[in-house]
Design a protein around this motif. Sequence first.
Motif, PDB file in Angstrom:
ATOM      1  N   UNK A 176       0.818  -1.211   0.000  1.00 17.36           N
ATOM      2  CA  UNK A 176       0.000   0.000   0.000  1.00 17.36           C
ATOM      3  C   UNK A 176       0.851   1.260   0.000  1.00 17.36           C
ATOM      4  N   UNK A 177       2.093   1.153   0.431  1.00 12.78           N
ATOM      5  CA  UNK A 177       2.940   2.346   0.495  1.00 12.78           C
ATOM      6  C   UNK A 177       3.398   2.792  -0.894  1.00 12.78           C
ATOM      7  N   UNK A 178       3.316   1.899  -1.895  1.00 12.94           N
ATOM      8  CA  UNK A 178       3.758   2.243  -3.241  1.00 12.94           C
ATOM      9  C   UNK A 178       2.641   2.826  -4.103  1.00 12.94           C
ATOM     10  N   UNK A 179       1.438   2.898  -3.605  1.00 12.79           N
ATOM     11  CA  UNK A 179       0.327   3.454  -4.377  1.00 12.79           C
ATOM     12  C   UNK A 179       0.392   4.973  -4.332  1.00 12.79           C
ATOM     13  N   UNK A 180       0.145   5.576  -5.495  1.00 15.42           N
ATOM     14  CA  UNK A 180       0.148   7.029  -5.595  1.00 15.42           C
ATOM     15  C   UNK A 180      -1.279   7.537  -5.653  1.00 15.42           C
ATOM     16  N   UNK A 181      -1.483   8.697  -5.123  1.00 20.20           N
ATOM     17  CA  UNK A 181      -2.797   9.316  -5.241  1.00 20.20           C
ATOM     18  C   UNK A 181      -2.940   9.858  -6.662  1.00 20.20           C
ATOM     19  N   UNK A 182      -4.167  10.053  -7.142  1.00 23.89           N
ATOM     20  CA  UNK A 182      -4.345  10.570  -8.511  1.00 23.89           C
ATOM     21  C   UNK A 182      -3.660  11.920  -8.730  1.00 23.89           C
ATOM     22  N   UNK A 183      -3.640  12.750  -7.717  1.00 26.96           N
ATOM     23  CA  UNK A 183      -2.995  14.051  -7.857  1.00 26.96           C
ATOM     24  C   UNK A 183      -1.471  13.897  -7.988  1.00 26.96           C
ATOM     25  N   UNK A 184      -0.889  12.995  -7.219  1.00 29.26           N
ATOM     26  CA  UNK A 184       0.565  12.803  -7.313  1.00 29.26           C
ATOM     27  C   UNK A 184       0.948  12.139  -8.641  1.00 29.26           C
ATOM     28  N   UNK A 185       0.050  11.311  -9.196  1.00 30.91           N
ATOM     29  CA  UNK A 185       0.311  10.734 -10.510  1.00 30.91           C
ATOM     30  C   UNK A 185       0.354  11.821 -11.575  1.00 30.91           C
ATOM     31  N   UNK A 186      -0.592  12.757 -11.490  1.00 33.14           N
ATOM     32  CA  UNK A 186      -0.618  13.853 -12.461  1.00 33.14           C
ATOM     33  C   UNK A 186       0.633  14.723 -12.339  1.00 33.14           C
ATOM     34  N   UNK A 187       1.062  14.977 -11.129  1.00 37.40           N
ATOM     35  CA  UNK A 187       2.265  15.785 -10.921  1.00 37.40           C
ATOM     36  C   UNK A 187       3.483  15.063 -11.488  1.00 37.40           C
ATOM     37  N   UNK A 188       3.560  13.765 -11.262  1.00 37.74           N
ATOM     38  CA  UNK A 188       4.681  12.981 -11.799  1.00 37.74           C
ATOM     39  C   UNK A 188       4.661  12.977 -13.326  1.00 37.74           C
ATOM     40  N   UNK A 189       3.480  12.804 -13.938  1.00 38.78           N
ATOM     41  CA  UNK A 189       3.362  12.842 -15.394  1.00 38.78           C
ATOM     42  C   UNK A 189       3.747  14.222 -15.930  1.00 38.78           C
ATOM     43  N   UNK A 190       3.327  15.266 -15.222  1.00 38.97           N
ATOM     44  CA  UNK A 190       3.650  16.629 -15.635  1.00 38.97           C
ATOM     45  C   UNK A 190       5.160  16.861 -15.597  1.00 38.97           C
ATOM     46  N   UNK A 191       5.830  16.380 -14.569  1.00 39.13           N
ATOM     47  CA  UNK A 191       7.283  16.533 -14.471  1.00 39.13           C
ATOM     48  C   UNK A 191       8.006  15.797 -15.597  1.00 39.13           C
ATOM     49  N   UNK A 192       7.526  14.601 -15.923  1.00 42.57           N
ATOM     50  CA  UNK A 192       8.132  13.841 -17.024  1.00 42.57           C
ATOM     51  C   UNK A 192       7.931  14.575 -18.341  1.00 42.57           C
ATOM     52  N   UNK A 193       6.736  15.090 -18.559  1.00 48.02           N
ATOM     53  CA  UNK A 193       6.444  15.818 -19.804  1.00 48.02           C
ATOM     54  C   UNK A 193       7.286  17.085 -19.896  1.00 48.02           C
ATOM     55  N   UNK A 194       7.410  17.810 -18.802  1.00 52.23           N
ATOM     56  CA  UNK A 194       8.214  19.031 -18.813  1.00 52.23           C
ATOM     57  C   UNK A 194       9.696  18.730 -19.045  1.00 52.23           C
ATOM     58  N   UNK A 195      10.158  17.608 -18.556  1.00 51.98           N
ATOM     59  CA  UNK A 195      11.560  17.233 -18.780  1.00 51.98           C
ATOM     60  C   UNK A 195      11.810  16.877 -20.245  1.00 51.98           C
ATOM     61  N   UNK A 196      10.801  16.324 -20.923  1.00 50.10           N
ATOM     62  CA  UNK A 196      10.972  15.898 -22.308  1.00 50.10           C
ATOM     63  C   UNK A 196      10.444  16.914 -23.329  1.00 50.10           C
ATOM     64  N   UNK A 197       9.915  18.018 -22.872  1.00 54.27           N
ATOM     65  CA  UNK A 197       9.372  19.030 -23.782  1.00 54.27           C
ATOM     66  C   UNK A 197      10.402  19.581 -24.771  1.00 54.27           C
ATOM     67  N   UNK A 198      11.665  19.803 -24.383  1.00 52.57           N
ATOM     68  CA  UNK A 198      12.619  20.297 -25.392  1.00 52.57           C
ATOM     69  C   UNK A 198      12.800  19.348 -26.577  1.00 52.57           C
ATOM     70  N   UNK A 199      12.557  18.074 -26.373  1.00 54.60           N
ATOM     71  CA  UNK A 199      12.727  17.090 -27.440  1.00 54.60           C
ATOM     72  C   UNK A 199      11.433  16.821 -28.201  1.00 54.60           C
ATOM     73  N   UNK A 200      10.296  17.164 -27.600  1.00 54.45           N
ATOM     74  CA  UNK A 200       8.999  16.953 -28.243  1.00 54.45           C
ATOM     75  C   UNK A 200       8.060  18.093 -27.848  1.00 54.45           C
ATOM     76  N   UNK A 201       8.197  19.262 -28.482  1.00 58.68           N
ATOM     77  CA  UNK A 201       7.382  20.421 -28.078  1.00 58.68           C
ATOM     78  C   UNK A 201       5.890  20.266 -28.362  1.00 58.68           C
ATOM     79  N   UNK A 202       5.523  19.323 -29.222  1.00 60.77           N
ATOM     80  CA  UNK A 202       4.099  19.129 -29.505  1.00 60.77           C
ATOM     81  C   UNK A 202       3.340  18.615 -28.286  1.00 60.77           C
ATOM     82  N   UNK A 203       4.053  18.122 -27.287  1.00 60.80           N
ATOM     83  CA  UNK A 203       3.384  17.670 -26.069  1.00 60.80           C
ATOM     84  C   UNK A 203       2.690  18.820 -25.349  1.00 60.80           C
ATOM     85  N   UNK A 204       3.220  20.019 -25.483  1.00 61.63           N
ATOM     86  CA  UNK A 204       2.572  21.180 -24.861  1.00 61.63           C
ATOM     87  C   UNK A 204       1.203  21.444 -25.465  1.00 61.63           C
TER      88      UNK A 204
END
Length: 120
Positions: free
Chosen positions: A2-30
């Motif tokens: 149960x300690x490894x489960x993420x809340x929906x809000x933390x999942x979105x934040x994690x996805x957002x961080x991954x997208x922001x890190x890869x935005x210079x290589x794929x700007x269409x994600x914005x």
Amino acid sequence: MDSFKFSPKSKKVLMLLVILALTPFAPELLLFMDVAGVEVAFTCLLIMIKPMKLWIECQIVKIKEFSRMMILAVKQHPVSDARVFAGHYFAFSLTFVITSSLFVSSSIWLPILVMGRYIA
């Protein structure tokens, strides 16, 4: 587990961080993120990963092949031969001592470096 489960809000934040890190290589994600949201942009990112991975692997193979060819060319170049190198080094040093000009003394190296195996 149960300690490894993420809340929906933390999942979105994690996805957002991954997208922001890869935005210079794929700007269409914005654009996807602006129109459809983080989830759609992350899904598109996951779809885009395989072609990116294949392109990167192809570039790595090209770089390895180019490096191998360059190493082979350097090994086969006449300057790599000890006799040619010693002769040119002696002539370079002597000319440098006499003229005190790096430009003039470098002209001894220039023909062998430019023409390669056709001279030696």
